[in-house]
Scaffold this active site. Structure first.
Site, PDB file in Angstrom:
ATOM      1  N   ASP A   1      -5.279  23.370 -37.001  1.00  0.00           N
ATOM      2  CA  ASP A   1      -5.035  24.797 -37.195  1.00  0.00           C
ATOM      3  C   ASP A   1      -5.776  25.577 -36.113  1.00  0.00           C
ATOM      4  O   ASP A   1      -6.284  24.995 -35.154  1.00  0.00           O
ATOM      5  CB  ASP A   1      -5.445  25.232 -38.608  1.00  0.00           C
ATOM      6  CG  ASP A   1      -6.949  25.328 -38.778  1.00  0.00           C
ATOM      7  OD1 ASP A   1      -7.694  24.780 -37.926  1.00  0.00           O
ATOM      8  OD2 ASP A   1      -7.402  25.954 -39.759  1.00  0.00           O
TER       9      ASP A   1
ATOM     10  N   LYS B   1       1.236  20.008 -38.782  1.00  0.00           N
ATOM     11  CA  LYS B   1      -0.020  20.430 -39.411  1.00  0.00           C
ATOM     12  C   LYS B   1       0.120  20.387 -40.939  1.00  0.00           C
ATOM     13  O   LYS B   1      -0.692  19.773 -41.634  1.00  0.00           O
ATOM     14  CB  LYS B   1      -0.401  21.846 -38.960  1.00  0.00           C
ATOM     15  CG  LYS B   1      -1.722  22.328 -39.560  1.00  0.00           C
ATOM     16  CD  LYS B   1      -1.984  23.797 -39.271  1.00  0.00           C
ATOM     17  CE  LYS B   1      -1.292  24.668 -40.278  1.00  0.00           C
ATOM     18  NZ  LYS B   1      -1.640  26.100 -40.165  1.00  0.00           N
TER      19      LYS B   1
END
Length: 212
Positions: free
Chosen positions: A142, A123
């Site tokens: 996320d 991420k």
């Protein structure tokens, strides 16, 4: 889990783009290294809080070398208000040391090297590569992106890695970062974890989870 709704992806994405035409990252930064530090600090912290902390932090430690040589206790105090400060301070200092020793004080611009850095997962790496270098290796997943893509029926998976793979097949590569940012904005504004405002959602007629 809502049924597969991937056939509506283009319509959903089109409506969301019109609703959020100028998606910009909320974290403030001037270069890839600042973006990396801000992103590490943003775990379990609000962007507003991180921006408050980095305004002081980047003046105190303007270069990679400054953070590589920072006193860890002092660094912990500097970032205390972002939470998990001991772990974040350790990762930031180690990151700076690795970038200095292995990458000539420059943040790496590829996924493999990014993932070598402490505290950096896919991420974070996706965020740095796309927003710092314009390199699109994947989609940053996320909590908002995970929640919305599941509710919209764009994935049947539960892990960020598998969700990312599903979304990468749906969105054009050039849109990967914008798509992630757009879902984050929509998640914060409308599609909350509790009590989503389905009546105010631009894609409520296309969403299998909608209460409307």
């Amino acid at each position: 889990m809502p049924e597969d709704n991937t056939n509506n992806f283009e319509k959903i994405w089109s409506l969301l783009q019109k609703e959020y035409p100028n998606t910009e990252p909320a974290l403030r930064f001037n270069n890839p290294f600042q973006l990396l530090i801000a992103t590490i600090l943003s775990a379990q912290a609000t962007d507003t809080q991180v921006n408050r902390v980095t305004e002081h932090l980047f003046k105190k430690y303007p270069y990679v070398n400054d953070l590589a040589e920072a006193d860890i206790k002092e660094l912990e105090k500097d970032i205390y208000s972002t939470g998990f400060y001991k772990n974040k301070a350790k990762n930031i200092k180690k990151c700076a040391q690795m970038i200095k020793s292995l990458f000539d004080s420059k943040v790496p611009d590829n996924m493999n090297d990014m993932l070598e850095l402490p505290g950096v997962g896919r991420k974070t790496a996706n965020i740095i590569l796309s927003r710092g270098f314009g390199v699109y290796e994947g989609i940053a997943v996320d909590t908002h992106v995970k929640r919305l893509s599941q509710r919209l029926g764009l994935t049947q998976n539960k892990t960020p890695e598998k969700i990312e793979q599903d979304l990468m097949k749906l969105a054009d590569k050039k849109d990967w970062d914008a798509f992630s940012l757009t879902l984050i904005h929509h998640g914060r504004k409308i599609c909350h974890a509790k009590n989503p405002e389905c009546e105010n959602c631009v894609v409520n007629t296309l969403c299998p989870s909608s209460s409307v």
